[in-house]
Design an enzyme around this catalytic site. Structure first.
Site, PDB file in Angstrom:
ATOM      1  N   HIS A 168       2.077   2.554  17.928  1.00  0.00           N
ATOM      2  CA  HIS A 168       1.598   1.637  16.718  1.00  0.00           C
ATOM      3  C   HIS A 168       1.278   0.405  17.094  1.00  0.00           C
ATOM      4  CE1 HIS A 168       2.073   0.126  12.520  1.00  0.00           C
ATOM      5  NE2 HIS A 168       2.258   1.104  12.048  1.00  0.00           N
ATOM      6  N   GLU A 271      -4.058   2.188  16.314  1.00  0.00           N
ATOM      7  CA  GLU A 271      -2.843   2.884  16.771  1.00  0.00           C
ATOM      8  C   GLU A 271      -3.458   4.230  17.366  1.00  0.00           C
ATOM      9  OE1 GLU A 271      -0.299   3.331  13.174  1.00  0.00           O
ATOM     10  OE2 GLU A 271      -1.047   1.488  12.555  1.00  0.00           O
TER      11      GLU A 271
HETATM   12  O1  TA6 Z   1       0.456   2.643  10.545  1.00  0.00           O
HETATM   13  C1  TA6 Z   1       0.086   2.375   9.211  1.00  0.00           C
HETATM   14  C2  TA6 Z   1       1.284   2.604   8.497  1.00  0.00           C
HETATM   15  O2  TA6 Z   1       1.829   3.830   8.164  1.00  0.00           O
HETATM   16  C3  TA6 Z   1       1.191   1.727   7.095  1.00  0.00           C
HETATM   17  O3  TA6 Z   1       1.004   2.596   6.062  1.00  0.00           O
HETATM   18  C4  TA6 Z   1       2.353   0.662   7.083  1.00  0.00           C
HETATM   19  O4  TA6 Z   1       3.477   1.367   6.497  1.00  0.00           O
HETATM   20  C5  TA6 Z   1       2.440   0.606   8.417  1.00  0.00           C
HETATM   21  O5  TA6 Z   1       2.387   1.908   9.102  1.00  0.00           O
HETATM   22  C6  TA6 Z   1       4.132   0.065   8.751  1.00  0.00           C
HETATM   23  O6  TA6 Z   1       4.922   0.886   8.838  1.00  0.00           O
HETATM   24  P1  TA6 Z   1       6.478   0.094   9.007  1.00  0.00           P
HETATM   25  O7  TA6 Z   1       7.234   1.280   8.716  1.00  0.00           O
HETATM   26  O8  TA6 Z   1       6.568  -0.309  10.436  1.00  0.00           O
HETATM   27  O9  TA6 Z   1       6.613  -1.031   8.092  1.00  0.00           O
END
Ligand code: TA6
Length: 499
Positions: A168, A271
């Site tokens: 991510h 990501e």
């Molecule tokens: O990858 C995008 C996502 O799924 C967003 O929807 C947001 O929730 C982000 O990840 C961050 O997730 P986190 O659990 O690190 O706050």
């Protein structure tokens, strides 16, 4: 902890272990090629700065650094699920490996100055029996002029492991309002903000508000063009079919306590993932590798090609007990079943054939109903989970059920597609004879096909399957190279090798 690790793995002037933010163990890499930082918490890369360039990764000034908390920024390892866990609202977002401490498997300094940090973690009986578990995870971080991260999952459990995952990555940008992304034209995506599915038409992708998109069935390299920093960041990948693009913008940023209200213009997530439609199912003993390569230079050809010959998917027969150097086990390993009645050699085999045809063509011969009927079976269909009618395009996807009717015997076989990863891998259950994983590795202008069957119940079945696959792989070669189907179709001629 950091002192002990420093003594075991430290490299003076190059790799140093210390207590970083929140007192969490940190590894600092300093070489002529780049500088980087990784925390044991989540095997989390927090910094990557190539020589002569600005920092490439973004890290929130409000991030927590504590076990049970995800670090905000850098490269969170989301595994064994992406986003929320469907059947348990209390489950940690993006899985549990990013909030747990990992162990160091090894540190190497290569001749070209690249440093490889290898981390691992193993799960038996995770905290919640409903969660997917019994897997071993390795994260290999290579710091050089590029940052390469390889996430390898081994299913140690007795059954299939449903898996979604992401590296991510949070990138540092000058101002999201002046940044664009290319590499996703024509891809279908789920728009989490609008709550619907769309198709990416125009490129480059620009940003004018909260953006949260999961693009499917894409293996391309994305490029982040940032005029403000006068740079283009190349995000290449292997073993990944999803790309997620995210910026929270003002309201979402303000709603996150570990995200500064005014930080959102300076970051963008692109990501490397396998999520939603691209979820995977690993057979017992199966492994899966997903790799992301981050660089300020265009991707070298050899990375974009298929993995080198020696890198093959590996179906290890599931045997009880931990590997020689036991990784941290977060819960007492269960009693576990004794290893299979058969010794590992009899319980599995690999058959290989080289075919003068590119991997995509060979993959299609396996993962489409039409393709299979040309060399293997009389009829075939793939059906999506929960559906009753076969897929209209006849193409298999991970998690599908299948039905094949064998030509000579007329036997109808039902099973599950464990992995359909174009053009590298096709896996499926094989009735009472365990499961098969077929990998397609480019070799010159052709493809090395390796079929690994594991979980064979008896020597007799082993012999029958090995003999059968030897013929059918030869028939696949004959068909793709010479258009000749070697199967005997005259019902009066029975008992010959090709019927
Ligand atoms: O990858 C995008 C996502 O799924 C967003 O929807 C947001 O929730 C982000 O990840 C961050 O997730 P986190 O659990 O690190 O706050």
């Amino acid at each position: 902890m950091s002192q002990e690790l420093q003594e075991r793995f430290g490299i003076p002037g190059v790799v140093a272990f210390d207590d970083g933010l929140g007192g969490q163990t940190r590894i600092r890499v300093t070489t002529p090629l780049a500088e980087a930082e990784v925390y044991l918490l989540g095997a989390h890369v927090t910094r990557f700065k190539p020589a002569g360039a600005e920092e490439v990764l973004w890290l929130s000034g409000e991030s927590q650094f504590a076990i049970g908390q995800a670090i905000r920024g850098g490269v969170p390892v989301c595994h064994p699920w992406f986003a929320a866990y469907a059947s348990d609202a209390s489950a940690p977002l993006h899985g549990y490996v990013r909030i747990m401490p990992w162990d160091v498997e090894g540190v190497t300094l290569e001749e070209d100055g690249t440093v490889t940090l290898a981390f691992w973690i193993k799960f038996h009986q995770p905290q919640n029996p409903d969660w997917p578990g019994e897997f071993e995870l390795r994260h290999r971080v290579r710091v050089g002029s590029a940052l390469t991260m390889e996430l390898e999952t081994l299913n140690c459990g007795p059954g299939p492991l449903m898996l979604t995952e992401a590296l991510h990555t949070y990138f540092a940008v000058s101002d999201i309002r002046n940044v664009t992304v290319t590499g996703l034209a024509g891809c279908e995506y789920f728009d989490k903000v609008a709550g619907d599915r769309k198709k990416q038409s125009d490129e480059p992708i620009a940003f004018a508000g909260e953006t949260d998109r999961a693009y499917f069935d894409t293996t391309t390299t994305c490029v982040i063009d940032d005029p403000g920093l006068d740079r283009r960041i190349h995000v290449a990948k292997r073993g990944s079919r999803s790309t997620v693009v995210w910026n929270p913008w003002t309201a979402k940023a303000a709603s996150m306590p570990d995200f500064g209200d005014d930080e959102w213009p300076g970051m963008l997530c692109v990501e490397t993932a396998n999520c939603l439609d691209d979820a995977m199912c690993l057979p017992p003993g199966g492994t899966h590798r997903m790799t992301a390569r981050i660089s300020l230079e265009p991707v070298p050809e050899e990375f974009a090609a298929a993995p080198p010959l020696e890198v093959e998917a590996d179906l290890r027969p599931v045997a009880a007990g931990a590997p020689a150097a036991a990784p941290p086990v977060l819960a007492a390993p269960d009693a576990g079943e004794a290893a299979e009645a058969l010794d590992p050699d009899a319980a599995a085999f690999t058959a290989r054939v080289f075919i003068e045809a590119p991997p995509p063509a060979v993959f299609e011969a396996w993962a489409t109903a039409e393709g299979l009927c040309e060399w293997l079976v009389e009829s075939a269909m793939f059906t999506a989970p929960g559906e009753r009618v076969p897929r209209a395009d006849g193409a298999a996807r991970t998690g599908d059920s299948y039905q094949w009717r064998w030509q000579a015997s007329g036997y109808v076989m039902d099973g599950t597609v464990l992995a359909a990863e174009w053009p590298e891998r096709f896996g499926f259950t094989f009735a009472e004879a365990g499961s098969c994983e077929v990998t397609f590795t480019r070799h010159g202008a052709g493809t090395l096909v390796a079929l690994r069957q594991a979980g064979l119940p008896s020597p007799a079945t082993h012999l029958e399957c090995r003999t059968g696959w030897t013929f059918f792989l030869t028939n696949l070669k004959s068909l793709l190279e010479g258009g000749l189907d070697l199967r005997e179709t005259d019902p009066l001629r029975k008992g010959v090798v090709n019927r």
